[in-house]
Design a protein around this motif. Structure first.
Motif, PDB file in Angstrom:
ATOM      1  N   PHE A 109      11.524   4.810 -23.269  1.00 10.68           N
ATOM      2  CA  PHE A 109      10.915   5.967 -22.610  1.00 10.68           C
ATOM      3  C   PHE A 109      11.975   6.993 -22.233  1.00 10.68           C
ATOM      4  O   PHE A 109      11.799   8.197 -22.483  1.00 10.68           O
ATOM      5  CB  PHE A 109      10.143   5.515 -21.365  1.00 10.68           C
ATOM      6  N   LEU A 161      -1.094  10.065 -18.556  1.00  4.95           N
ATOM      7  CA  LEU A 161      -0.101   8.990 -18.659  1.00  4.95           C
ATOM      8  C   LEU A 161      -0.227   8.247 -19.981  1.00  4.95           C
ATOM      9  O   LEU A 161       0.776   7.846 -20.575  1.00  4.95           O
ATOM     10  CB  LEU A 161      -0.253   8.015 -17.489  1.00  4.95           C
ATOM     11  N   MET A 212       8.942  11.716 -13.904  1.00  4.78           N
ATOM     12  CA  MET A 212       8.844  10.738 -12.818  1.00  4.78           C
ATOM     13  C   MET A 212       8.568  11.404 -11.476  1.00  4.78           C
ATOM     14  O   MET A 212       7.814  10.876 -10.654  1.00  4.78           O
ATOM     15  CB  MET A 212      10.133   9.917 -12.733  1.00  4.78           C
ATOM     16  N   GLN A 219       4.984   0.318 -21.332  1.00  3.35           N
ATOM     17  CA  GLN A 219       5.270   1.687 -20.893  1.00  3.35           C
ATOM     18  C   GLN A 219       4.167   2.246 -19.997  1.00  3.35           C
ATOM     19  O   GLN A 219       4.452   2.956 -19.030  1.00  3.35           O
ATOM     20  CB  GLN A 219       5.500   2.599 -22.105  1.00  3.35           C
ATOM     21  N   TYR A 220       2.910   1.925 -20.300  1.00  4.01           N
ATOM     22  CA  TYR A 220       1.846   2.400 -19.407  1.00  4.01           C
ATOM     23  C   TYR A 220       1.963   1.729 -18.047  1.00  4.01           C
ATOM     24  O   TYR A 220       1.738   2.360 -17.002  1.00  4.01           O
ATOM     25  CB  TYR A 220       0.475   2.139 -20.024  1.00  4.01           C
ATOM     26  N   VAL A 255       4.742  12.407 -11.635  1.00  4.15           N
ATOM     27  CA  VAL A 255       3.774  11.314 -11.503  1.00  4.15           C
ATOM     28  C   VAL A 255       3.847  10.686 -10.111  1.00  4.15           C
ATOM     29  O   VAL A 255       2.847  10.150  -9.610  1.00  4.15           O
ATOM     30  CB  VAL A 255       3.965  10.236 -12.594  1.00  4.15           C
ATOM     31  N   LEU A 266       4.723   3.548 -16.166  1.00  2.00           N
ATOM     32  CA  LEU A 266       4.337   4.873 -15.667  1.00  2.00           C
ATOM     33  C   LEU A 266       3.365   4.782 -14.500  1.00  2.00           C
ATOM     34  O   LEU A 266       3.533   5.460 -13.477  1.00  2.00           O
ATOM     35  CB  LEU A 266       3.714   5.688 -16.804  1.00  2.00           C
ATOM     36  N   THR A 267       2.343   3.950 -14.636  1.00  3.64           N
ATOM     37  CA  THR A 267       1.385   3.831 -13.541  1.00  3.64           C
ATOM     38  C   THR A 267       2.014   3.150 -12.332  1.00  3.64           C
ATOM     39  O   THR A 267       1.693   3.481 -11.185  1.00  3.64           O
ATOM     40  CB  THR A 267       0.135   3.054 -13.986  1.00  3.64           C
ATOM     41  N   TYR A 283      11.272   0.255 -21.653  1.00  7.45           N
ATOM     42  CA  TYR A 283      11.595   1.222 -20.607  1.00  7.45           C
ATOM     43  C   TYR A 283      12.778   2.092 -21.021  1.00  7.45           C
ATOM     44  O   TYR A 283      12.805   3.294 -20.746  1.00  7.45           O
ATOM     45  CB  TYR A 283      11.869   0.492 -19.290  1.00  7.45           C
TER      46      TYR A 283
END
Length: 500
Positions: free
Chosen positions: A305, A429, A317, A441-442, A320, A445-446, A302
Protein backbone atom coordinates in the motif's frame (compact mmCIF):
# COMPACT_ATOMS: atom_id res chain seq x y z
CA UNK A 1 -5.13 -24.59 10.92
CA UNK A 2 -3.45 -25.63 7.67
CA UNK A 3 -1.60 -23.41 5.24
CA UNK A 4 -3.45 -23.12 1.96
CA UNK A 5 -1.66 -23.90 -1.29
CA UNK A 6 -1.54 -20.28 -2.42
CA UNK A 7 -0.14 -18.87 0.81
CA UNK A 8 2.29 -16.26 -0.48
CA UNK A 9 0.27 -15.02 -3.45
CA UNK A 10 -3.50 -14.63 -3.06
CA UNK A 11 -5.50 -16.54 -5.68
CA UNK A 12 -6.72 -14.56 -8.71
CA UNK A 13 -10.12 -13.00 -8.32
CA UNK A 14 -13.00 -14.66 -10.18
CA UNK A 15 -14.35 -12.83 -13.23
CA UNK A 16 -16.15 -9.65 -12.17
CA UNK A 17 -19.93 -9.80 -12.46
CA UNK A 18 -22.61 -7.35 -11.46
CA UNK A 19 -24.21 -8.33 -8.17
CA UNK A 20 -27.51 -10.13 -8.64
CA UNK A 21 -30.38 -10.69 -6.24
CA UNK A 22 -28.76 -13.74 -4.68
CA UNK A 23 -25.49 -11.90 -3.99
CA UNK A 24 -27.41 -8.97 -2.51
CA UNK A 25 -29.29 -11.30 -0.17
CA UNK A 26 -26.10 -13.08 0.89
CA UNK A 27 -24.35 -9.82 1.69
CA UNK A 28 -27.39 -8.50 3.51
CA UNK A 29 -27.20 -11.67 5.60
CA UNK A 30 -23.48 -11.20 6.26
CA UNK A 31 -24.06 -7.59 7.26
CA UNK A 32 -26.78 -8.76 9.65
CA UNK A 33 -24.38 -11.32 11.15
CA UNK A 34 -21.77 -8.67 11.88
CA UNK A 35 -24.13 -5.90 12.98
CA UNK A 36 -25.98 -7.73 15.74
CA UNK A 37 -23.00 -8.05 18.12
CA UNK A 38 -21.59 -4.55 17.60
CA UNK A 39 -23.99 -2.62 19.86
CA UNK A 40 -23.71 -5.37 22.48
CA UNK A 41 -20.06 -4.51 23.18
CA UNK A 42 -20.45 -0.76 22.60
CA UNK A 43 -23.64 1.25 23.19
CA UNK A 44 -25.70 -1.42 24.97
CA UNK A 45 -22.75 -2.37 27.15
CA UNK A 46 -22.27 1.29 28.08
CA UNK A 47 -25.87 1.61 29.23
CA UNK A 48 -25.61 -1.69 31.11
CA UNK A 49 -22.51 -0.49 32.96
CA UNK A 50 -24.14 2.89 33.65
CA UNK A 51 -27.13 1.07 35.17
CA UNK A 52 -24.74 -0.70 37.53
CA UNK A 53 -23.22 2.58 38.72
CA UNK A 54 -19.95 2.50 36.78
CA UNK A 55 -18.27 5.93 36.61
CA UNK A 56 -18.42 7.97 33.38
CA UNK A 57 -14.64 7.90 32.98
CA UNK A 58 -14.66 4.08 33.20
CA UNK A 59 -17.45 3.99 30.61
CA UNK A 60 -15.05 5.89 28.36
CA UNK A 61 -12.30 3.35 29.02
CA UNK A 62 -14.64 0.57 27.86
CA UNK A 63 -14.77 2.32 24.48
CA UNK A 64 -11.25 0.94 23.99
CA UNK A 65 -12.83 -2.48 23.49
CA UNK A 66 -13.73 -1.06 20.09
CA UNK A 67 -10.01 -0.78 19.31
CA UNK A 68 -10.11 -4.46 18.34
CA UNK A 69 -11.75 -3.71 14.97
CA UNK A 70 -9.11 -1.05 14.31
CA UNK A 71 -6.30 -3.55 14.92
CA UNK A 72 -7.69 -6.20 12.60
CA UNK A 73 -4.80 -5.72 10.17
CA UNK A 74 -2.66 -7.56 12.76
CA UNK A 75 -4.43 -10.87 12.16
CA UNK A 76 -6.10 -10.24 8.76
CA UNK A 77 -3.17 -11.83 6.82
CA UNK A 78 -3.86 -15.08 8.71
CA UNK A 79 -7.30 -15.21 7.07
CA UNK A 80 -5.62 -14.99 3.64
CA UNK A 81 -2.96 -17.57 4.48
CA UNK A 82 -4.76 -20.24 6.53
CA UNK A 83 -7.90 -22.35 6.18
CA UNK A 84 -10.22 -23.32 9.02
CA UNK A 85 -10.10 -27.14 9.28
CA UNK A 86 -13.29 -28.75 8.02
CA UNK A 87 -15.23 -25.58 7.29
CA UNK A 88 -12.89 -24.20 4.61
CA UNK A 89 -12.40 -27.57 2.92
CA UNK A 90 -16.09 -27.78 2.10
CA UNK A 91 -17.41 -24.21 2.10
CA UNK A 92 -14.26 -22.36 0.99
CA UNK A 93 -11.71 -20.17 2.76
CA UNK A 94 -13.85 -17.07 3.26
CA UNK A 95 -17.02 -18.82 4.39
CA UNK A 96 -14.97 -21.10 6.65
CA UNK A 97 -13.68 -18.11 8.59
CA UNK A 98 -17.16 -16.57 8.68
CA UNK A 99 -18.58 -19.73 10.25
CA UNK A 100 -15.81 -19.92 12.86
CA UNK A 101 -16.37 -16.25 13.70
CA UNK A 102 -20.09 -16.81 14.21
CA UNK A 103 -19.36 -19.55 16.72
CA UNK A 104 -17.02 -17.15 18.52
CA UNK A 105 -19.70 -14.47 18.55
CA UNK A 106 -22.38 -16.62 20.13
CA UNK A 107 -20.02 -18.08 22.75
CA UNK A 108 -18.82 -14.61 23.82
CA UNK A 109 -22.33 -13.19 23.94
CA UNK A 110 -23.65 -16.07 26.05
CA UNK A 111 -20.74 -15.50 28.44
CA UNK A 112 -21.66 -11.81 28.65
CA UNK A 113 -25.25 -12.80 29.42
CA UNK A 114 -24.16 -15.07 32.26
CA UNK A 115 -22.00 -12.31 33.80
CA UNK A 116 -24.50 -9.48 33.26
CA UNK A 117 -24.36 -8.33 36.89
CA UNK A 118 -20.92 -6.84 36.10
CA UNK A 119 -19.64 -7.74 39.53
CA UNK A 120 -16.13 -8.10 38.11
CA UNK A 121 -15.36 -5.50 35.43
CA UNK A 122 -12.25 -7.40 34.32
CA UNK A 123 -14.41 -10.42 33.42
CA UNK A 124 -16.91 -8.15 31.65
CA UNK A 125 -14.05 -6.65 29.66
CA UNK A 126 -12.67 -10.11 28.75
CA UNK A 127 -15.89 -11.30 27.14
CA UNK A 128 -16.53 -7.91 25.51
CA UNK A 129 -13.06 -8.07 23.91
CA UNK A 130 -13.70 -11.62 22.66
CA UNK A 131 -17.03 -10.53 21.20
CA UNK A 132 -15.32 -7.61 19.44
CA UNK A 133 -12.54 -9.90 18.16
CA UNK A 134 -14.84 -12.47 16.58
CA UNK A 135 -17.17 -9.82 15.18
CA UNK A 136 -14.19 -8.18 13.52
CA UNK A 137 -12.92 -11.50 12.17
CA UNK A 138 -16.30 -12.05 10.53
CA UNK A 139 -16.09 -8.62 8.90
CA UNK A 140 -12.54 -9.23 7.59
CA UNK A 141 -13.55 -12.48 5.89
CA UNK A 142 -16.76 -11.01 4.45
CA UNK A 143 -15.01 -7.86 3.17
CA UNK A 144 -12.28 -9.88 1.43
CA UNK A 145 -14.90 -12.05 -0.27
CA UNK A 146 -16.85 -8.95 -1.37
CA UNK A 147 -13.84 -7.21 -2.89
CA UNK A 148 -12.74 -10.37 -4.71
CA UNK A 149 -16.16 -10.87 -6.26
CA UNK A 150 -17.05 -7.23 -7.02
CA UNK A 151 -13.91 -5.09 -7.56
CA UNK A 152 -15.25 -2.04 -9.45
CA UNK A 153 -17.02 1.12 -8.22
CA UNK A 154 -20.34 0.45 -9.98
CA UNK A 155 -20.37 -3.11 -8.59
CA UNK A 156 -19.42 -1.99 -5.09
CA UNK A 157 -22.25 0.56 -4.78
CA UNK A 158 -25.19 -1.88 -4.64
CA UNK A 159 -23.35 -4.68 -2.83
CA UNK A 160 -22.09 -2.28 -0.13
CA UNK A 161 -25.62 -0.89 0.24
CA UNK A 162 -27.01 -4.42 0.70
CA UNK A 163 -24.30 -5.26 3.23
CA UNK A 164 -24.88 -2.06 5.21
CA UNK A 165 -28.65 -2.48 5.10
CA UNK A 166 -28.19 -5.84 6.77
CA UNK A 167 -25.59 -4.44 9.17
CA UNK A 168 -27.64 -1.46 10.25
CA UNK A 169 -30.85 -3.49 10.48
CA UNK A 170 -29.04 -5.77 12.90
CA UNK A 171 -27.52 -2.88 14.86
CA UNK A 172 -30.94 -1.34 15.30
CA UNK A 173 -32.47 -4.71 16.18
CA UNK A 174 -29.74 -5.30 18.74
CA UNK A 175 -29.75 -1.77 20.16
CA UNK A 176 -33.51 -1.29 20.26
CA UNK A 177 -34.42 -4.90 21.02
CA UNK A 178 -31.80 -5.30 23.74
CA UNK A 179 -32.88 -2.14 25.56
CA UNK A 180 -36.57 -3.03 25.43
CA UNK A 181 -35.77 -6.55 26.66
CA UNK A 182 -33.48 -5.25 29.40
CA UNK A 183 -36.15 -2.83 30.61
CA UNK A 184 -38.64 -5.66 31.03
CA UNK A 185 -36.68 -8.89 31.54
CA UNK A 186 -33.17 -7.84 32.55
CA UNK A 187 -29.76 -7.77 30.89
CA UNK A 188 -29.22 -11.54 30.93
CA UNK A 189 -32.36 -12.15 28.86
CA UNK A 190 -31.42 -9.37 26.46
CA UNK A 191 -27.96 -10.79 25.75
CA UNK A 192 -29.20 -14.38 25.45
CA UNK A 193 -31.91 -13.54 22.93
CA UNK A 194 -29.61 -11.36 20.84
CA UNK A 195 -27.08 -14.24 20.91
CA UNK A 196 -29.71 -16.60 19.51
CA UNK A 197 -30.54 -14.11 16.75
CA UNK A 198 -26.85 -13.70 15.93
CA UNK A 199 -26.53 -17.45 15.41
CA UNK A 200 -29.42 -17.73 12.93
CA UNK A 201 -27.23 -17.21 9.80
CA UNK A 202 -24.98 -20.17 10.73
CA UNK A 203 -27.36 -22.95 9.63
CA UNK A 204 -28.10 -21.00 6.46
CA UNK A 205 -24.39 -20.95 5.61
CA UNK A 206 -24.15 -24.67 6.41
CA UNK A 207 -26.95 -25.36 3.93
CA UNK A 208 -25.23 -23.47 1.11
CA UNK A 209 -23.47 -25.32 -1.70
CA UNK A 210 -19.87 -26.47 -1.49
CA UNK A 211 -17.14 -24.13 -2.68
CA UNK A 212 -14.00 -26.03 -1.67
CA UNK A 213 -12.99 -29.60 -2.53
CA UNK A 214 -15.79 -30.95 -0.35
CA UNK A 215 -13.72 -34.01 0.64
CA UNK A 216 -15.64 -36.26 3.03
CA UNK A 217 -18.99 -34.55 2.48
CA UNK A 218 -20.94 -31.88 4.35
CA UNK A 219 -21.39 -33.85 7.59
CA UNK A 220 -17.71 -34.70 8.01
CA UNK A 221 -16.70 -31.11 7.19
CA UNK A 222 -19.17 -29.75 9.74
CA UNK A 223 -18.05 -32.14 12.50
CA UNK A 224 -14.37 -31.43 11.82
CA UNK A 225 -14.99 -27.70 11.76
CA UNK A 226 -16.94 -27.74 15.03
CA UNK A 227 -14.19 -29.72 16.76
CA UNK A 228 -11.47 -27.39 15.50
CA UNK A 229 -13.57 -24.39 16.50
CA UNK A 230 -13.79 -25.51 20.13
CA UNK A 231 -9.98 -25.67 20.30
CA UNK A 232 -9.51 -22.32 18.55
CA UNK A 233 -12.10 -20.54 20.70
CA UNK A 234 -10.52 -21.90 23.89
CA UNK A 235 -7.06 -20.75 22.85
CA UNK A 236 -8.38 -17.30 21.93
CA UNK A 237 -10.02 -16.96 25.35
CA UNK A 238 -6.85 -18.04 27.18
CA UNK A 239 -4.61 -15.67 25.20
CA UNK A 240 -7.02 -12.75 25.66
CA UNK A 241 -7.25 -13.35 29.41
CA UNK A 242 -3.45 -13.47 29.70
CA UNK A 243 -2.89 -10.28 27.71
CA UNK A 244 -5.66 -8.50 29.64
CA UNK A 245 -4.13 -9.49 32.97
CA UNK A 246 -0.78 -8.03 31.94
CA UNK A 247 -2.34 -4.80 30.62
CA UNK A 248 -4.45 -4.22 33.72
CA UNK A 249 -1.42 -4.85 35.93
CA UNK A 250 0.64 -2.36 33.92
CA UNK A 251 -2.13 0.28 34.13
CA UNK A 252 -2.34 -0.17 37.89
CA UNK A 253 1.41 0.17 38.30
CA UNK A 254 1.56 3.48 36.43
CA UNK A 255 -1.43 4.84 38.36
CA UNK A 256 -4.23 4.89 35.76
CA UNK A 257 -7.67 4.78 37.40
CA UNK A 258 -11.15 6.29 37.04
CA UNK A 259 -9.84 9.73 38.11
CA UNK A 260 -6.95 9.81 35.64
CA UNK A 261 -6.90 12.36 32.81
CA UNK A 262 -5.72 10.15 29.95
CA UNK A 263 -6.46 12.60 27.12
CA UNK A 264 -2.88 13.99 26.78
CA UNK A 265 -1.46 10.46 26.69
CA UNK A 266 -3.97 9.41 24.05
CA UNK A 267 -3.24 12.45 21.88
CA UNK A 268 0.46 11.65 22.08
CA UNK A 269 -0.11 8.05 21.05
CA UNK A 270 -2.26 9.24 18.13
CA UNK A 271 0.79 10.96 16.64
CA UNK A 272 2.95 7.82 16.67
CA UNK A 273 1.47 6.13 13.55
CA UNK A 274 1.96 9.26 11.43
CA UNK A 275 5.55 9.73 12.59
CA UNK A 276 6.25 6.07 11.82
CA UNK A 277 4.78 6.41 8.33
CA UNK A 278 6.80 9.54 7.61
CA UNK A 279 9.99 7.67 8.52
CA UNK A 280 9.14 4.49 6.60
CA UNK A 281 7.77 5.82 3.30
CA UNK A 282 11.10 7.07 1.81
CA UNK A 283 12.54 3.58 2.29
CA UNK A 284 9.45 1.66 1.12
CA UNK A 285 8.94 3.62 -2.11
CA UNK A 286 12.33 2.48 -3.44
CA UNK A 287 11.99 -1.24 -2.66
CA UNK A 288 12.31 -3.63 -5.64
CA UNK A 289 9.52 -6.18 -6.19
CA UNK A 290 11.71 -9.05 -4.94
CA UNK A 291 12.52 -7.46 -1.59
CA UNK A 292 11.47 -9.55 1.39
CA UNK A 293 9.33 -6.80 2.86
CA UNK A 294 7.18 -6.73 -0.30
CA UNK A 295 6.90 -10.51 -0.67
CA UNK A 296 6.26 -11.25 3.02
CA UNK A 297 2.90 -12.81 3.82
CA UNK A 298 2.75 -10.97 7.14
CA UNK A 299 3.67 -7.41 6.11
CA UNK A 300 3.77 -7.54 2.30
CA UNK A 301 0.17 -6.32 1.79
CA UNK A 302 0.80 -3.26 3.97
CA UNK A 303 4.18 -2.46 2.45
CA UNK A 304 2.51 -2.71 -0.96
CA UNK A 305 0.00 0.00 0.00
CA UNK A 306 2.74 2.46 0.92
CA UNK A 307 4.80 1.47 -2.13
CA UNK A 308 1.83 2.19 -4.43
CA UNK A 309 0.89 5.55 -2.90
CA UNK A 310 4.27 6.73 -1.55
CA UNK A 311 3.94 10.01 0.40
CA UNK A 312 0.30 10.34 -0.67
CA UNK A 313 -0.35 7.40 1.68
CA UNK A 314 0.15 9.75 4.64
CA UNK A 315 -2.47 12.12 3.23
CA UNK A 316 -4.84 9.18 2.75
CA UNK A 317 -4.26 8.04 6.33
CA UNK A 318 -4.98 11.52 7.70
CA UNK A 319 -8.19 11.69 5.69
CA UNK A 320 -9.52 8.25 6.66
CA UNK A 321 -8.69 8.98 10.32
CA UNK A 322 -10.74 12.18 10.29
CA UNK A 323 -13.69 11.16 8.12
CA UNK A 324 -15.61 9.07 10.70
CA UNK A 325 -14.08 10.75 13.78
CA UNK A 326 -17.29 12.52 14.84
CA UNK A 327 -19.51 9.45 14.59
CA UNK A 328 -17.10 7.29 16.55
CA UNK A 329 -16.68 9.84 19.34
CA UNK A 330 -20.45 10.23 19.65
CA UNK A 331 -21.25 6.50 19.65
CA UNK A 332 -20.34 5.55 23.20
CA UNK A 333 -21.51 8.67 25.03
CA UNK A 334 -24.63 9.69 23.12
CA UNK A 335 -26.83 7.13 24.87
CA UNK A 336 -25.52 7.84 28.40
CA UNK A 337 -26.14 11.55 27.71
CA UNK A 338 -29.69 10.84 26.55
CA UNK A 339 -30.23 8.68 29.63
CA UNK A 340 -28.99 11.54 31.85
CA UNK A 341 -31.50 13.87 30.16
CA UNK A 342 -34.27 11.75 31.66
CA UNK A 343 -35.20 9.34 28.87
CA UNK A 344 -35.95 5.72 29.83
CA UNK A 345 -34.36 2.61 28.30
CA UNK A 346 -37.67 1.85 26.58
CA UNK A 347 -37.85 5.33 25.04
CA UNK A 348 -34.27 5.04 23.80
CA UNK A 349 -35.05 1.54 22.52
CA UNK A 350 -38.07 2.75 20.56
CA UNK A 351 -36.04 5.57 19.03
CA UNK A 352 -33.36 3.06 18.07
CA UNK A 353 -36.04 0.88 16.50
CA UNK A 354 -38.18 1.99 13.59
CA UNK A 355 -36.89 5.58 13.48
CA UNK A 356 -33.20 4.72 13.47
CA UNK A 357 -33.68 1.81 11.08
CA UNK A 358 -35.66 3.83 8.54
CA UNK A 359 -33.29 6.81 8.69
CA UNK A 360 -30.22 4.59 8.41
CA UNK A 361 -31.66 2.60 5.50
CA UNK A 362 -32.47 5.75 3.56
CA UNK A 363 -29.00 7.16 4.26
CA UNK A 364 -27.24 3.98 3.14
CA UNK A 365 -29.40 3.71 0.04
CA UNK A 366 -28.79 7.32 -1.01
CA UNK A 367 -25.05 6.98 -0.33
CA UNK A 368 -24.82 3.80 -2.41
CA UNK A 369 -26.87 5.41 -5.18
CA UNK A 370 -24.79 8.60 -5.24
CA UNK A 371 -21.41 6.89 -5.68
CA UNK A 372 -22.79 5.15 -8.79
CA UNK A 373 -23.78 8.46 -10.42
CA UNK A 374 -21.54 11.23 -9.11
CA UNK A 375 -17.86 11.72 -8.35
CA UNK A 376 -16.53 10.08 -5.22
CA UNK A 377 -15.22 13.37 -3.81
CA UNK A 378 -18.63 15.06 -3.96
CA UNK A 379 -20.20 12.05 -2.27
CA UNK A 380 -17.56 12.13 0.48
CA UNK A 381 -18.13 15.86 1.08
CA UNK A 382 -21.90 15.47 1.37
CA UNK A 383 -21.42 12.53 3.73
CA UNK A 384 -19.17 14.57 6.02
CA UNK A 385 -21.70 17.41 6.25
CA UNK A 386 -24.57 15.03 7.03
CA UNK A 387 -22.52 13.25 9.70
CA UNK A 388 -21.71 16.60 11.35
CA UNK A 389 -25.39 17.58 11.40
CA UNK A 390 -26.16 14.31 13.18
CA UNK A 391 -23.64 15.14 15.91
CA UNK A 392 -24.90 18.69 16.32
CA UNK A 393 -28.38 17.21 16.76
CA UNK A 394 -27.40 15.90 20.20
CA UNK A 395 -26.57 19.43 21.34
CA UNK A 396 -29.97 20.56 20.07
CA UNK A 397 -31.67 17.69 21.93
CA UNK A 398 -29.95 18.56 25.22
CA UNK A 399 -31.67 21.98 25.22
CA UNK A 400 -35.18 20.66 24.63
CA UNK A 401 -37.67 19.37 27.18
CA UNK A 402 -37.84 15.59 27.45
CA UNK A 403 -40.02 14.54 24.54
CA UNK A 404 -39.98 11.29 22.63
CA UNK A 405 -40.69 13.19 19.40
CA UNK A 406 -37.56 15.31 19.91
CA UNK A 407 -35.57 12.14 20.59
CA UNK A 408 -36.84 10.65 17.34
CA UNK A 409 -35.71 13.72 15.37
CA UNK A 410 -32.20 13.69 16.88
CA UNK A 411 -31.86 9.93 16.40
CA UNK A 412 -33.10 10.16 12.81
CA UNK A 413 -30.62 12.90 11.91
CA UNK A 414 -27.76 10.96 13.47
CA UNK A 415 -28.58 7.65 11.80
CA UNK A 416 -29.28 9.18 8.37
CA UNK A 417 -25.93 10.98 8.32
CA UNK A 418 -24.11 7.97 9.72
CA UNK A 419 -25.64 5.65 7.13
CA UNK A 420 -24.94 7.96 4.18
CA UNK A 421 -21.34 8.68 5.17
CA UNK A 422 -20.73 5.02 6.01
CA UNK A 423 -21.87 3.75 2.60
CA UNK A 424 -19.76 6.27 0.69
CA UNK A 425 -16.72 5.64 2.88
CA UNK A 426 -16.84 1.85 2.44
CA UNK A 427 -16.86 2.21 -1.35
CA UNK A 428 -14.00 4.72 -1.25
CA UNK A 429 -11.79 2.49 0.89
CA UNK A 430 -12.61 -0.54 -1.27
CA UNK A 431 -11.33 1.31 -4.34
CA UNK A 432 -7.98 2.10 -2.67
CA UNK A 433 -6.94 -1.53 -2.17
CA UNK A 434 -4.79 -3.64 -4.45
CA UNK A 435 -6.95 -6.57 -5.73
CA UNK A 436 -4.01 -8.87 -4.96
CA UNK A 437 -4.50 -8.26 -1.21
CA UNK A 438 -8.20 -7.43 -0.73
CA UNK A 439 -8.61 -8.80 2.78
CA UNK A 440 -5.43 -7.51 4.37
CA UNK A 441 -5.39 -4.04 2.78
CA UNK A 442 -9.08 -3.36 3.39
CA UNK A 443 -8.63 -4.49 6.99
CA UNK A 444 -5.67 -2.13 7.31
CA UNK A 445 -7.56 0.85 5.89
CA UNK A 446 -10.72 0.32 7.91
CA UNK A 447 -8.69 -0.47 11.01
CA UNK A 448 -6.63 2.70 10.72
CA UNK A 449 -9.74 4.73 9.89
CA UNK A 450 -11.11 3.98 13.35
CA UNK A 451 -7.88 3.64 15.33
CA UNK A 452 -7.44 7.29 16.29
CA UNK A 453 -11.17 8.02 16.78
CA UNK A 454 -11.56 5.03 19.09
CA UNK A 455 -8.44 5.88 21.04
CA UNK A 456 -9.89 9.35 21.63
CA UNK A 457 -13.32 7.85 22.40
CA UNK A 458 -11.72 6.04 25.34
CA UNK A 459 -10.89 9.45 26.79
CA UNK A 460 -14.42 10.70 26.06
CA UNK A 461 -15.55 10.45 29.66
CA UNK A 462 -12.75 12.69 30.90
CA UNK A 463 -13.36 15.07 27.98
CA UNK A 464 -17.02 15.44 28.96
CA UNK A 465 -15.89 16.13 32.50
CA UNK A 466 -13.78 19.01 31.21
CA UNK A 467 -15.98 20.59 28.50
CA UNK A 468 -19.44 19.14 29.16
CA UNK A 469 -21.74 17.26 26.79
CA UNK A 470 -22.41 20.35 24.67
CA UNK A 471 -18.73 21.00 24.07
CA UNK A 472 -18.09 17.31 23.40
CA UNK A 473 -20.74 16.96 20.67
CA UNK A 474 -19.88 20.33 19.10
CA UNK A 475 -16.30 19.10 18.90
CA UNK A 476 -17.31 15.75 17.39
CA UNK A 477 -19.40 17.50 14.73
CA UNK A 478 -16.57 19.90 13.87
CA UNK A 479 -14.20 16.95 13.47
CA UNK A 480 -16.56 15.40 10.92
CA UNK A 481 -16.21 18.56 8.82
CA UNK A 482 -12.42 18.66 9.20
CA UNK A 483 -11.94 16.04 6.45
CA UNK A 484 -13.53 18.23 3.74
CA UNK A 485 -10.54 20.59 3.15
CA UNK A 486 -8.43 17.53 2.26
CA UNK A 487 -10.64 16.49 -0.66
CA UNK A 488 -8.99 18.68 -3.37
CA UNK A 489 -5.62 17.11 -2.54
CA UNK A 490 -7.14 13.62 -2.64
CA UNK A 491 -8.39 14.28 -6.17
CA UNK A 492 -4.75 14.35 -7.34
CA UNK A 493 -3.73 11.07 -5.69
CA UNK A 494 -2.88 8.23 -8.08
CA UNK A 495 -1.52 4.79 -7.27
CA UNK A 496 1.68 3.54 -8.95
CA UNK A 497 1.37 0.67 -11.38
CA UNK A 498 2.25 -2.72 -9.92
CA UNK A 499 5.78 -3.76 -10.94
CA UNK A 500 5.59 -7.30 -9.56
Amino acid sequence: MTASAAAAVPPPSPPAVHPGRRAMLVYGLLGFSAGLPFYMFSTVLGLRLQAHGVALAVLGFFAWVQLLPTLKFVWAPLLDRYDVPGFSRYWGKRRGWIMLAQLGIISAMVAMALTSADGNLAVTALFAVLLAFWTTTLEVAADAWRIELFPTQDQQGPIVAANLWGYRTAMVAAGSGALLLADTGGWTLAYLLIAVAAFLPFPILVAMRAEGTGGGGRGVALATGLGASVVILGLACAVTAGVGYLLLGAAERIGIDAQSNVTPWVLGLCMVPFLAMAVAVPWIRNLPPTHGARTSTAIGPYVDFFWRYAFAAILLMVFVSLYRMGDVLALNLSKPMIRDLGYSLSQIGRADGVVALAASMVGVGLGGWLVMRRSMLWALAIGAVLAAIGNFGFVWLAHRQVSEAMLYIATGLDQFGNGFAGAVFVVYLSLLVNPRYPGAQYAFLTGFAFLLPRMLAGAGGTMVGAIGYDGFFLLSGALSLAAIPLLPALARVRAREDDA
